[in-house]
Design an enzyme around this catalytic site. Structure first.
Site, PDB file in Angstrom:
ATOM      1  CE  LYS A 158      12.957  61.500  38.022  1.00 23.73           C
ATOM      2  NZ  LYS A 158      12.441  62.854  38.320  1.00 23.73           N
ATOM      3  CD  GLU A 200       8.880  61.508  38.256  1.00 25.50           C
ATOM      4  OE1 GLU A 200       8.247  61.610  39.314  1.00 25.50           O
ATOM      5  OE2 GLU A 200       9.718  62.351  37.910  1.00 25.50           O
ATOM      6  CB  ILE A 203       9.351  65.783  31.474  1.00 22.68           C
ATOM      7  CG1 ILE A 203       8.373  65.449  32.614  1.00 22.68           C
ATOM      8  CG2 ILE A 203       9.005  67.122  30.825  1.00 22.68           C
ATOM      9  CD1 ILE A 203       6.923  65.320  32.208  1.00 22.68           C
ATOM     10  CD  GLU A 288      16.137  65.985  43.273  1.00 24.75           C
ATOM     11  OE1 GLU A 288      16.982  66.643  43.912  1.00 24.75           O
ATOM     12  OE2 GLU A 288      16.420  65.029  42.546  1.00 24.75           O
ATOM     13  CG  ASN A 290      18.007  71.270  46.227  1.00 23.92           C
ATOM     14  OD1 ASN A 290      18.001  70.043  46.260  1.00 23.92           O
ATOM     15  ND2 ASN A 290      18.156  71.942  45.111  1.00 23.92           N
ATOM     16  NE  ARG A 292      22.408  72.424  48.191  1.00 24.78           N
ATOM     17  CZ  ARG A 292      21.831  71.508  47.412  1.00 24.78           C
ATOM     18  NH1 ARG A 292      21.160  70.500  47.943  1.00 24.78           N
ATOM     19  NH2 ARG A 292      21.910  71.604  46.095  1.00 24.78           N
ATOM     20  CB  VAL A 295      26.508  76.451  44.053  1.00 24.62           C
ATOM     21  CG1 VAL A 295      27.598  77.166  43.246  1.00 24.62           C
ATOM     22  CG2 VAL A 295      27.063  75.207  44.733  1.00 24.62           C
TER      23      VAL A 295
HETATM   24  C1  MV4 Z   1      13.301  63.778  35.158  1.00 21.14           C
HETATM   25  C2  MV4 Z   1      13.560  64.081  33.818  1.00 21.14           C
HETATM   26  C3  MV4 Z   1      12.542  63.856  32.903  1.00 21.14           C
HETATM   27  N1  MV4 Z   1      11.358  63.350  33.315  1.00 21.14           N
HETATM   28  N2  MV4 Z   1      12.108  63.287  35.513  1.00 21.14           N
HETATM   29  C4  MV4 Z   1      17.744  64.615  36.752  1.00 21.14           C
HETATM   30  C5  MV4 Z   1      18.260  64.686  38.149  1.00 21.14           C
HETATM   31  C6  MV4 Z   1      17.132  64.374  39.028  1.00 21.14           C
HETATM   32  N3  MV4 Z   1      17.077  65.336  40.062  1.00 21.14           N
HETATM   33  C7  MV4 Z   1      15.917  64.389  38.173  1.00 21.14           C
HETATM   34  N4  MV4 Z   1      16.336  64.517  36.812  1.00 21.14           N
HETATM   35  C8  MV4 Z   1      15.465  64.417  35.779  1.00 21.14           C
HETATM   36  N5  MV4 Z   1      14.226  63.966  36.104  1.00 21.14           N
HETATM   37  C9  MV4 Z   1      11.179  63.078  34.599  1.00 21.14           C
HETATM   38  N6  MV4 Z   1      10.001  62.568  34.971  1.00 21.14           N
HETATM   39  C10 MV4 Z   1      14.801  64.588  33.464  1.00 21.14           C
HETATM   40  C11 MV4 Z   1      15.768  64.732  34.445  1.00 21.14           C
HETATM   41  C12 MV4 Z   1      17.044  65.221  33.994  1.00 21.14           C
HETATM   42  C13 MV4 Z   1      17.493  66.501  34.308  1.00 21.14           C
HETATM   43  C14 MV4 Z   1      16.779  67.336  35.124  1.00 21.14           C
HETATM   44  C15 MV4 Z   1      17.236  68.583  35.445  1.00 21.14           C
HETATM   45  C16 MV4 Z   1      18.442  69.007  34.928  1.00 21.14           C
HETATM   46  C17 MV4 Z   1      19.191  68.201  34.138  1.00 21.14           C
HETATM   47  C18 MV4 Z   1      18.731  66.940  33.812  1.00 21.14           C
HETATM   48  C19 MV4 Z   1      19.497  66.128  32.990  1.00 21.14           C
HETATM   49  C20 MV4 Z   1      19.046  64.880  32.678  1.00 21.14           C
HETATM   50  C21 MV4 Z   1      17.834  64.426  33.186  1.00 21.14           C
END
Ligand code: MV4
Length: 449
Positions: A158, A200, A203, A288, A290, A292, A295
């Site tokens: 990431k 990381e 998941i 994460e 946010n 703000r 929506v």
């Molecule tokens: C992840 C994950 C699986 N494992 N981190 C997608 C956007 C970014 N904010 C972080 N995201 C993800 N992080 C780990 N360690 C899967 C995603 C992810 C996802 C997360 C939330 C909603 C939709 C998603 C679609 C694809 C991947």
């Protein structure tokens, strides 16, 4: 309380903020690009200032243009809405220098949460569960291999400046790591002018469940329960709901407490959202934060029956939060109605709206800035309306939503309404059996002509 708020945004959220300001007796200033001169936010605000040509960079994203509008209208606060300058720490800083209240957290806090590694470190200190990983920047691909070996594959690379999926790569085995690392680094450098990458554990099939929080200037932070945002496509949310069909009272308490700890640790001021990944064992991990209004804030408004924009303005003005907790007593679902062609890869489908009839009736809310005769400009986000339904149970809420969608008449452009109609009839959706991968396998069928 503020005398006059300038709304540094457009579309439905600008209108949404103007409505609350009016109810609070606060004067409003709209800003608009030439493409938005016929917009309702311009019409309903007490004053309006044209800030430039259609391009966002020269209008809604231009700090000098916004500050000039603040100065000539003598506004004492700025509401950034979502998108545009809402999470721009430099803008919040400039507001401070000009003695104008930025309705949101401090520049420092925005910066802290904007950098994902710093955010993660902050959460670890606050005892909020995070995904196991490198705990810092990767020096190079070899370093990535070492960490990946420790935590086990699959892993995810990431971007520390990322969010929303950019600069993100899944790595299933060691042989694939180097190439993915280099590509993620390049993409991050190009997108964020920052090539920092961390790793990381990946998941698998997570749900995206976020907790709404609000903090006041006196150190109090409370949570307003969750929103399930697992129905997404390419990191764009399509549907949000509360309660999450995956939630239990125990999990809400745990996730809510974790979100409060996160907010308290940074003395968070304003409304904010702590996003979590939740795995199939209901283990949750900070993703994460946010800083703000989002929506999907309306979903929370409907289940707790409070105006979040009003609460946001109150804490920005220094008022104390009165209640200690809120509990969702109803079910709410929000469908995002976008001007997009769902049979053509969700391609934006702007243009002239020939006719527009919104659904109505008990438990039905439509937040929109569009109307019959309006032209959806091609320069901005394609969301044209939010349809929010509220009912006693999830089952009734889905039935109400299906009924409301059937009443929605939008002619002249293509919208995501047909997708939502199919979704409300989908067995997996109805039984709550979905995660963030749902759309990848969704059968859109044939377009009805
Ligand atoms: C992840 C994950 C699986 N494992 N981190 C997608 C956007 C970014 N904010 C972080 N995201 C993800 N992080 C780990 N360690 C899967 C995603 C992810 C996802 C997360 C939330 C909603 C939709 C998603 C679609 C694809 C991947």
């Amino acid at each position: 309380m503020f005398n006059k708020i300038l709304i540094a945004n457009r579309g439905e959220i600008a209108l949404r903020i103007i409505r609350t300001c009016k109810e609070m007796g606060i004067l409003t200033v709209a800003v608009y690009s030439t493409a938005d001169k016929d917009s309702l936010h311009v019409r309903f605000a007490d004053e309006a200032v044209c800030i430039g040509p259609p391009s966002s960079a020269e209008s809604y994203l231009s700090v000098p243009k916004i500050m000039a509008a603040v100065e000539i209208t003598n506004a004492d606060a700025v509401h950034p809405g979502y998108g545009f300058l809402a999470e721009n720490a430099d803008f919040a800083e400039v507001c401070k220098e000009y003695n104008v209240k930025f309705i949101g957290p401090s520049p420092d806090m925005i910066r802290k949460m904007g950098d994902k590694i710093t955010a993660k470190e902050t959460m670890i200190k606050a005892n909020v569960p995070v995904v196991p990983g490198s705990g810092g920047l990767l020096k190079n691909a070899e370093h990535g291999l070492e960490v990946a070996k420790e935590i086990g594959y699959p892993v995810m690379l990431k971007a520390t400046a990322g969010g929303g999926g950019k600069g993100m790569r899944i790595v299933w085995k060691p042989e694939e790591l180097k190439e993915n690392f280099e590509n993620a680094q390049k993409e991050a450098a190009a997108s964020f002018a920052n090539d920092g990458i961390y790793v990381e554990k990946f998941i698998e099939e997570p749900r995206h469940i976020e907790i709404q929080i609000i903090g006041d200037q006196h150190g109090k932070v409370i949570h307003l329960s969750e929103r399930d945002c697992s129905i997404q496509r390419r990191h764009q949310k399509l549907v949000e709901e509360c309660p999450s069909p995956f939630m239990t009272d125990e999990l809400r308490d745990e996730m809510g407490s974790a979100a409060i700890r996160a907010g308290e640790a940074i003395k968070y001021e304003g409304v904010g959202t702590v996003e979590f990944l939740v795995d199939k064992y209901r283990k949750f991990y900070f993703m994460e934060m946010n800083t703000r209004i989002q929506v999907e804030h309306c979903v929370t408004e409907e289940v707790i029956d409070h105006d979040l924009i009003k609460e946001q303005i109150k804490v920005a003005a220094g008022q104390k939060i009165e209640n200690d907790s809120y509990y969702p007593t109803m079910h709410a679902i929000e469908c995002r109605i976008n001007a997009e062609d769902i049979y053509n890869d969700f391609r934006p489908s702007g243009g002239h709206i020939k006719s527009f009839h919104s659904p109505k009736g008990h438990g039905v809310r439509v937040d929109t800035h569009v109307y019959a005769g309006y032209t959806v400009p091609p320069y901005y986000d394609s969301m044209i309306a939010k349809l929010i339904c509220r009912a006693q149970t999830r089952e009734e809420c889905i039935l109400k939503m299906a009924r409301a969608l059937d009443e929605f008449i939008i002619e002249g452009i293509k919208t995501t309404v047909p997708f939502h109609q199919m979704l409300m009839d989908d067995e997996d959706f109805k039984s709550g059996n979905f995660n963030t991968g749902f759309i990848n396998t969704f059968d859109f069928g044939e377009e009805k002509k």
